[in-house]
Write a protein that holds these residues in place. Structure first.
Motif, PDB file in Angstrom:
ATOM      1  N   ASP A 243      -2.374   4.415  -0.371  1.00 53.18           N
ATOM      2  CA  ASP A 243      -2.227   5.753   0.203  1.00 53.18           C
ATOM      3  C   ASP A 243      -1.499   6.619  -0.813  1.00 53.18           C
ATOM      4  O   ASP A 243      -0.278   6.731  -0.820  1.00 53.18           O
TER       5      ASP A 243
ATOM      6  N   GLN B 194      -3.934  12.528   5.903  1.00 50.39           N
ATOM      7  CA  GLN B 194      -3.740  11.393   6.808  1.00 50.39           C
ATOM      8  C   GLN B 194      -4.906  10.402   6.786  1.00 50.39           C
ATOM      9  O   GLN B 194      -4.845   9.353   7.434  1.00 50.39           O
ATOM     10  N   HIS B 195      -5.975  10.725   6.061  1.00 53.63           N
ATOM     11  CA  HIS B 195      -7.187   9.895   6.115  1.00 53.63           C
ATOM     12  C   HIS B 195      -6.934   8.462   5.647  1.00 53.63           C
ATOM     13  O   HIS B 195      -7.468   7.509   6.222  1.00 53.63           O
TER      14      HIS B 195
ATOM     15  N   ARG C 135      -4.274   6.602   5.813  1.00 54.29           N
ATOM     16  CA  ARG C 135      -3.563   5.809   6.816  1.00 54.29           C
ATOM     17  C   ARG C 135      -4.445   5.552   8.042  1.00 54.29           C
ATOM     18  O   ARG C 135      -4.415   4.459   8.613  1.00 54.29           O
ATOM     19  N   ILE C 136      -5.218   6.545   8.428  1.00 56.21           N
ATOM     20  CA  ILE C 136      -6.117   6.371   9.576  1.00 56.21           C
ATOM     21  C   ILE C 136      -7.120   5.252   9.295  1.00 56.21           C
ATOM     22  O   ILE C 136      -7.334   4.355  10.118  1.00 56.21           O
TER      23      ILE C 136
ATOM     24  N   SER D  98       1.740   2.042   0.098  1.00 49.46           N
ATOM     25  CA  SER D  98       2.197   3.416   0.067  1.00 49.46           C
ATOM     26  C   SER D  98       2.662   3.796  -1.330  1.00 49.46           C
ATOM     27  O   SER D  98       3.387   3.046  -1.981  1.00 49.46           O
TER      28      SER D  98
END
Length: 352
Positions: free
Chosen positions: A106, A125-126, A128-129, A140
């Motif tokens: 991410d 946010q993609h 993590r989604i 991360s």
């Protein structure tokens, strides 16, 4: 754990994309918007000939997406603003000591340097989604980076661009050593090959400031495809020759010098906005296939297919008209992100 980003030529579990939403990127007129929807759909259908495709779709676009994509593309509902999945989505990695482990890097996504025109809060946010949905371990990162800003050979080599990862709008305090250390930690890159710059158009207001995925790609260890602008009337004529000379002096993680293969640009030099950056380098390698950009230049498109076919033996090369993508700031590689296959079926889960 030691994460490693596989080469794009490794087997995929699927390809991820995001369906367009109305806004500045898609276009102001109904005709422009329809063209954008149709082109994203055409790419999805082309990729789906070779491997599964999963599409993030904003709730506002569900009805249209279901109608246009049909049953051949899996739809997952999620917020979307920017829809360049290569850049906003996760960079998938594997752990050779844990064959069933899938990681998802991410990167921090800030819309290519937080320009005034970009809407990127949802896209950020993609990664993590998607990571949650496929039960991937989140890796991360504190580095602002995009998937289009890196290319790897799967054996420790990564291509980077000084004007991307060292862009002060992205990483004002970064230097080469910090970037390279993060590449080692996140994607297992032991050797960074830095390009000094990207293509001319990519430095316009709506550009990425030098993404490597329209410039060069490693087709196999030690072999590079390089965008070649052969017309001296285009500023990239000088740029690509300097890049060729630069890459000829570089070595990969195994110490090999690169064989640099030219991939000639189409004949069109300009559009209404200026000099184009149309590039056949911006293709997607899929399971048993290559989805290549087309530019309405029958001869150049055919030459590109031939070169790509030789570079990726055993894969069928298909062409999708990518001019509507480049009009909006990218190409086929920019709107797709591969998820590598694991030792057994990788979990897909349900996105929440």
């Amino acid at each position: 754990m030691a994460w490693r980003m596989p080469a794009e030529t490794a087997r995929h579990d699927r390809t991820w994309m995001a369906f367009p939403v109305e806004g500045q990127t898609l276009g102001e007129s109904a005709a422009e918007r329809d063209e954008g929807y149709a082109t994203w759909t055409a790419v999805a259908h082309a990729v789906a000939e070779f491997e599964p495709v999963t599409m993030l779709v904003d709730p506002r676009e569900l009805a249209r997406a279901r109608r246009m994509l049909g049953a051949g593309v899996e739809i997952v509902e999620a917020p979307v603003d920017e829809f360049w999945m290569r850049d906003s989505g996760p960079t998938f990695v594997i752990d050779d000591e844990r064959p069933e482990a899938l990681g998802a890097v991410d990167w921090i996504f800030n819309g290519w340097g937080d320009p005034e025109w970009a809407d990127w809060a949802a896209a950020a946010q993609h990664a993590r989604i998607i990571a949650r949905g496929v039960d991937a371990e989140l890796v991360s990162s504190t580095l602002v980076n995009e998937g289009g800003g890196i290319h790897v050979d799967g054996q420790g080599t990564v291509l980077l661009t000084e004007t991307v990862q060292l862009d002060p709008r992205r990483n004002p305090y970064a230097d080469r050593q910090r970037v390279e250390a993060e590449m080692l930690r996140t994607i297992g890159a032991t050797k960074a090959v830095w390009l000094p710059r990207g293509l001319t158009r990519d430095y316009d207001d709506f550009g990425t400031n030098g993404h490597v995925d329209i410039v060069a790609t490693i087709v196999s260890p030690g072999r590079l495809l390089l965008h070649a602008q052969n017309d001296p009337a285009h500023p990239d004529h000088a740029v690509t020759r300097k890049l060729r000379a630069h890459l000829a002096e570089q070595t990969d993680a195994a110490g090999r010098s690169f064989e640099v293969i030219d991939l000639p640009a189409p004949s069109t030099l300009r559009d209404d906005e200026g000099f184009v950056d149309w590039s056949y380098v911006n293709h997607l390698v899929t399971n048993d296939g290559v989805v290549a950009c087309g530019f309405g230049d029958e001869r150049a498109d055919a030459v590109a297919r031939e070169i790509l076919g030789e570079a990726y033996p055993g894969r069928r090369v298909v062409t999708v008209d990518a001019r509507p993508l480049f009009d909006r700031g990218g190409g086929i590689h920019c709107i797709t992100q591969q998820q590598p296959a694991l030792g057994q079926s990788s979990p897909t889960g349900a996105l929440a």
